[in-house]
Design a protein around this motif. Structure first.
Motif, PDB file in Angstrom:
ATOM      1  N   ALA A 199       0.837  -1.201   0.000  1.00 26.49           N
ATOM      2  CA  ALA A 199       0.000   0.000   0.000  1.00 26.49           C
ATOM      3  C   ALA A 199       0.872   1.251   0.000  1.00 26.49           C
ATOM      4  N   GLY A 200       0.394   2.311  -0.669  1.00 28.35           N
ATOM      5  CA  GLY A 200       1.139   3.563  -0.723  1.00 28.35           C
ATOM      6  C   GLY A 200       0.815   4.470   0.451  1.00 28.35           C
ATOM      7  N   PHE A 201       1.398   5.689   0.422  1.00 28.86           N
ATOM      8  CA  PHE A 201       1.334   6.602   1.562  1.00 28.86           C
ATOM      9  C   PHE A 201      -0.096   6.920   2.002  1.00 28.86           C
ATOM     10  N   ILE A 202      -0.945   7.346   1.044  1.00 30.56           N
ATOM     11  CA  ILE A 202      -2.302   7.784   1.412  1.00 30.56           C
ATOM     12  C   ILE A 202      -3.113   6.628   1.980  1.00 30.56           C
ATOM     13  N   LYS A 203      -2.973   5.459   1.372  1.00 27.49           N
ATOM     14  CA  LYS A 203      -3.722   4.306   1.869  1.00 27.49           C
ATOM     15  C   LYS A 203      -3.245   3.899   3.263  1.00 27.49           C
ATOM     16  N   ILE A 204      -1.959   3.992   3.489  1.00 28.52           N
ATOM     17  CA  ILE A 204      -1.442   3.673   4.828  1.00 28.52           C
ATOM     18  C   ILE A 204      -1.975   4.679   5.845  1.00 28.52           C
ATOM     19  N   LEU A 205      -2.009   5.960   5.450  1.00 28.36           N
ATOM     20  CA  LEU A 205      -2.585   6.971   6.341  1.00 28.36           C
ATOM     21  C   LEU A 205      -4.028   6.607   6.678  1.00 28.36           C
ATOM     22  N   ALA A 206      -4.803   6.290   5.644  1.00 30.91           N
ATOM     23  CA  ALA A 206      -6.238   6.077   5.824  1.00 30.91           C
ATOM     24  C   ALA A 206      -6.550   4.823   6.633  1.00 30.91           C
ATOM     25  N   TYR A 207      -5.721   3.802   6.498  1.00 35.82           N
ATOM     26  CA  TYR A 207      -6.055   2.538   7.165  1.00 35.82           C
ATOM     27  C   TYR A 207      -5.240   2.236   8.413  1.00 35.82           C
ATOM     28  N   ALA A 208      -4.031   2.766   8.499  1.00 36.19           N
ATOM     29  CA  ALA A 208      -3.220   2.384   9.652  1.00 36.19           C
ATOM     30  C   ALA A 208      -2.906   3.553  10.575  1.00 36.19           C
ATOM     31  N   VAL A 209      -2.832   4.779  10.045  1.00 35.69           N
ATOM     32  CA  VAL A 209      -2.430   5.911  10.891  1.00 35.69           C
ATOM     33  C   VAL A 209      -3.650   6.628  11.464  1.00 35.69           C
ATOM     34  N   ILE A 210      -4.531   7.107  10.576  1.00 37.72           N
ATOM     35  CA  ILE A 210      -5.651   7.922  11.045  1.00 37.72           C
ATOM     36  C   ILE A 210      -6.563   7.177  12.031  1.00 37.72           C
ATOM     37  N   PRO A 211      -6.909   5.914  11.771  1.00 35.52           N
ATOM     38  CA  PRO A 211      -7.742   5.232  12.766  1.00 35.52           C
ATOM     39  C   PRO A 211      -7.086   5.208  14.151  1.00 35.52           C
ATOM     40  N   GLN A 212      -5.761   5.131  14.175  1.00 39.13           N
ATOM     41  CA  GLN A 212      -5.089   5.083  15.478  1.00 39.13           C
ATOM     42  C   GLN A 212      -5.006   6.453  16.133  1.00 39.13           C
TER      43      GLN A 212
ATOM     44  N   ASP B 106      -5.566  -3.123  -4.946  1.00 41.33           N
ATOM     45  CA  ASP B 106      -6.539  -3.215  -6.042  1.00 41.33           C
ATOM     46  C   ASP B 106      -7.616  -2.133  -5.966  1.00 41.33           C
ATOM     47  N   ILE B 107      -7.628  -1.331  -4.909  1.00 41.91           N
ATOM     48  CA  ILE B 107      -8.684  -0.332  -4.731  1.00 41.91           C
ATOM     49  C   ILE B 107      -8.093   1.060  -4.979  1.00 41.91           C
ATOM     50  N   PRO B 108      -8.753   1.866  -5.833  1.00 45.35           N
ATOM     51  CA  PRO B 108      -8.241   3.222  -6.081  1.00 45.35           C
ATOM     52  C   PRO B 108      -8.198   4.054  -4.797  1.00 45.35           C
ATOM     53  N   VAL B 109      -7.256   5.000  -4.744  1.00 44.76           N
ATOM     54  CA  VAL B 109      -7.032   5.783  -3.521  1.00 44.76           C
ATOM     55  C   VAL B 109      -8.317   6.442  -3.030  1.00 44.76           C
ATOM     56  N   ALA B 110      -9.080   7.079  -3.943  1.00 40.09           N
ATOM     57  CA  ALA B 110     -10.255   7.837  -3.516  1.00 40.09           C
ATOM     58  C   ALA B 110     -11.259   6.934  -2.812  1.00 40.09           C
ATOM     59  N   ARG B 111     -11.504   5.749  -3.381  1.00 39.29           N
ATOM     60  CA  ARG B 111     -12.463   4.858  -2.735  1.00 39.29           C
ATOM     61  C   ARG B 111     -11.915   4.291  -1.438  1.00 39.29           C
ATOM     62  N   ALA B 112     -10.608   4.072  -1.407  1.00 42.46           N
ATOM     63  CA  ALA B 112     -10.003   3.547  -0.179  1.00 42.46           C
ATOM     64  C   ALA B 112     -10.169   4.552   0.958  1.00 42.46           C
ATOM     65  N   VAL B 113      -9.922   5.836   0.667  1.00 42.27           N
ATOM     66  CA  VAL B 113     -10.030   6.860   1.702  1.00 42.27           C
ATOM     67  C   VAL B 113     -11.470   6.971   2.211  1.00 42.27           C
ATOM     68  N   LEU B 114     -12.434   6.849   1.297  1.00 45.10           N
ATOM     69  CA  LEU B 114     -13.844   6.953   1.689  1.00 45.10           C
ATOM     70  C   LEU B 114     -14.393   5.660   2.272  1.00 45.10           C
ATOM     71  N   ARG B 115     -13.612   4.583   2.206  1.00 49.75           N
ATOM     72  CA  ARG B 115     -14.084   3.249   2.603  1.00 49.75           C
ATOM     73  C   ARG B 115     -15.327   2.858   1.815  1.00 49.75           C
ATOM     74  N   TYR B 116     -15.322   3.188   0.517  1.00 48.80           N
ATOM     75  CA  TYR B 116     -16.465   2.835  -0.321  1.00 48.80           C
ATOM     76  C   TYR B 116     -16.067   1.637  -1.170  1.00 48.80           C
ATOM     77  N   TYR B 117     -16.658   0.470  -0.874  1.00 49.48           N
ATOM     78  CA  TYR B 117     -16.225  -0.762  -1.526  1.00 49.48           C
ATOM     79  C   TYR B 117     -17.253  -1.228  -2.546  1.00 49.48           C
ATOM     80  N   LYS B 118     -16.763  -1.881  -3.605  1.00 46.87           N
ATOM     81  CA  LYS B 118     -17.666  -2.445  -4.602  1.00 46.87           C
ATOM     82  C   LYS B 118     -18.084  -3.849  -4.179  1.00 46.87           C
ATOM     83  N   ASP B 119     -19.185  -4.311  -4.801  1.00 48.28           N
ATOM     84  CA  ASP B 119     -19.710  -5.635  -4.449  1.00 48.28           C
ATOM     85  C   ASP B 119     -18.654  -6.720  -4.575  1.00 48.28           C
TER      86      ASP B 119
END
Ligand SMILES: Nc1ncnc2c1ncn2[C@@H]1O[C@H](COP(=O)(O)OP(=O)(O)O)[C@@H](O)[C@H]1O
Ligand SMILES: [Mg+2]
Lengths: 285, 245
Positions: A199-212, B106-119
């Motif tokens: 995972a890249g920077f933004i995804k790591i922020l969103a899933y591992a850093v910000i929730p904590q 496999d999930i684009p950044v925008a959807r990952a940040v919003l936690r919006y998942y496809k079926d």
């Protein structure tokens, strides 16, 4: 023999403790004397304080009590108080937008996620960003919001906008420092797990850093909101909007009954906001 | 899948593993055993590029690991799932979000940040939660789960990345016997139903013997045994676990 060793190890009278305690006492006494602090003067001045608060009986409204409750004034104070809170709201959003990125570049562990390389160049980039971020945050924080307000009044004129900019900038500096402490305290495990899965920077922020960091973030932002409301209520002293305009006006005119009314407005507002934030904070644990 | 020839691994200046020769094929279930400090974790983490290569040949999924570029390394990492002793889940996120965090590439950044998942993503997540028997708890926050349940979520997260290899560094050493057995059963099931190669550092010799098709014994930075679990005689076990000096 053994007991002696344990005694030595556990004694509170260690050289370092004694040195630290005496250094503290020296600094305190030096500062106390230099600033001419004195309990005696406070005692002697008690009478003057009472007469200031109770006012001159010959001048109407010069006593703090009872507070003056003129209905036209009350309406003005109310809307000025509303404006004060609105200023704090906008300023808070502004400072969060500035402080979050600043707090990332001033947290060593987050910088390692952003720029993970081990080479000299990577190290140089990390240190550079850290130094720049820390410098900006320090400047934002060290200059008082009243001084920022004067600067912004000269730029955008009198009114709440100058106050908002002043609060936003100052609080961005304070928040950046508070938030970066929270960032550095996170458990690195989840970050490692996500890094390993590509995972890249933004995804790591969103899933591992910000929730904590969320509970710490919410708690710090709410604390700063309350503090922004308090600061916003005196920015009117320099014409930067809010209830401070009336406060300054009445203080200058020795209309202390009205000053008292305004102070009550501020105290009640801060008290209500404090209750509200306690409710919000509880939801984010 | 993994090839090591006369490999020397370590940290900074310190060489930890010397002259390692190993070949790991697809679908194997490998247990690495050895005393603490032998270099098991070092060997395992070298597969995802976290360890310095001093000498020898080292190939993972067809790529040379010596001086590998960051982009290529990320490609390799996407195909390898890791399970840690301390789970490394995000406590404040739900089971579902933790599992999905394993398929973020496999999930684009925008959807990952919003936690919006496809079926199709949710379907995949459900399948893996089924495999680890956690479908009942999808909405639970991970800090409300027991250790065994957390490790099962971690396995589902590793599976979500559709890995060819799963590395498990002491996956059961923090668990009680019953939870440990359940976790090992699930790893076995993953190995058999998906054909995923599993490499696990195991503290318990009998567990390794029971589950693994192949055992690698390490002592003092050297591979001292490599073979089927039935070939593991008590003499060899002694050799693996006695400190060399
Ligand atoms: N990050 C590190 N930096 C330097 N040395 C390390 C590091 N991690 C482990 N080591 C050393 O490598 C050796 C093997 O450690 P490890 O692979 O963790 O063993 P095991 O997993 O078999 O207990 C130990 O001597 C340990 O001190
Ligand atoms: Mg280990």
């Amino acid at each position: 023999m053994l007991i002696e060793d344990l005694r030595k190890q556990s004694t509170p009278f260690k050289l370092t403790n004694i040195v630290l305690a005496s250094m503290f006492l020296m600094i305190l006494s030096y500062s106390w004397v230099s600033t001419k602090m004195s309990f005696k003067e406070l005692f002697d001045g008690w009478g003057y304080m009472v007469s200031y608060v109770s006012g001159n009986p010959e001048i109407e409204g010069s006593s703090y009590f009872p507070p003056v409750l003129d209905s036209a004034d009350l309406k003005n104070y109310f809307w000025a108080m509303v404006e004060t809170v609105q200023m704090a709201v906008v300023a808070l959003v502004m400072s969060v937008i500035l402080a979050v990125p600043l707090s990332y570049v001033t947290s060593r562990n987050i910088l390692m996620i952003l720029i993970p390389g081990k080479s000299v160049l990577h190290e140089f980039l990390r240190r550079g960003l850290y130094a720049i971020g820390t410098f900006i945050a320090n400047v934002f924080r060290s200059v008082n919001e009243l001084v920022w307000a004067l600067i912004f009044v000269s730029a955008v004129g009198l009114g709440p906008m100058a106050g908002i900019l002043a609060l936003g900038i100052h609080t961005a500096g304070v928040l950046s420092k508070l938030l970066s402490e929270g960032n550095e305290a996170i458990d690195p495990g989840p970050v490692e797990a996500l890094t390993n899965s590509g995972a890249g920077f933004i995804k790591i922020l969103a899933y591992a850093v910000i929730p904590q960091t969320m509970p710490h973030f919410v708690s710090m932002v709410l604390y700063r909101f309350e503090s922004d409301v308090r600061s916003a209520s005196i920015l009117g002293f320099v014409g930067a909007g809010g209830i401070g305009f009336y406060l300054f006006d009445k203080l200058r005119g020795f209309e202390n009954g009205s000053v008292c009314t305004i102070l009550i407005f501020i105290i009640v507002t801060v008290w209500v906001l404090d209750k509200l934030s306690a409710v919000i904070r509880r939801r984010f644990i | 899948m993994i090839k090591m020839k006369n490999l020397v691994l370590g940290y900074k200046k310190e060489k930890i593993l010397k002259d390692v020769n190993l070949g790991i094929k697809g679908g194997e279930f490998i247990g690495i055993i050895g005393p603490s400090g032998a270099g098991k974790s070092t060997l395992m983490m070298s597969v995802v590029g976290g360890i310095k290569v001093f000498d020898g040949k080292f190939k993972v999924l067809g790529h040379d690991m010596d001086g590998i570029k960051k982009k290529k390394l990320r490609k390799i990492r996407e195909q390898i799932g890791i399970i840690f002793q301390g789970y490394n889940l995000v406590d404040r996120l739900s089971v579902l979000d933790n599992v999905i965090s394993g398929m973020l590439s496999d999930i684009p950044v925008a959807r990952a940040v919003l936690r919006y998942y496809k079926d199709k993503e949710l379907k995949k997540a459900k399948e893996y939660m089924d495999v680890v028997d956690m479908t009942k708890y999808t909405a639970k926050r991970c800090d409300e789960l027991s250790g065994g349940q957390r490790q099962r979520v971690a396995i589902a997260r590793a599976l979500a990345g559709e890995p060819k290899i799963i590395l498990a560094d002491e996956p059961i050493s923090a668990l009680d016997e019953k939870s440990a057995k359940k976790v090992m059963d699930i790893l076995k099931r993953v190995n058999q139903t998906y054909g995923v190669t599993i490499v696990a550092n195991l503290h318990h010799l009998d567990v390794a013997k029971e589950y693994c098709s192949r055992i690698i014994g390490i002592n003092g930075g050297q591979v001292v045994f490599d073979g089927k679990s039935c070939e593991l005689s008590s003499e060899i076990v002694e050799k693996i676990y006695t400190t060399q000096k």
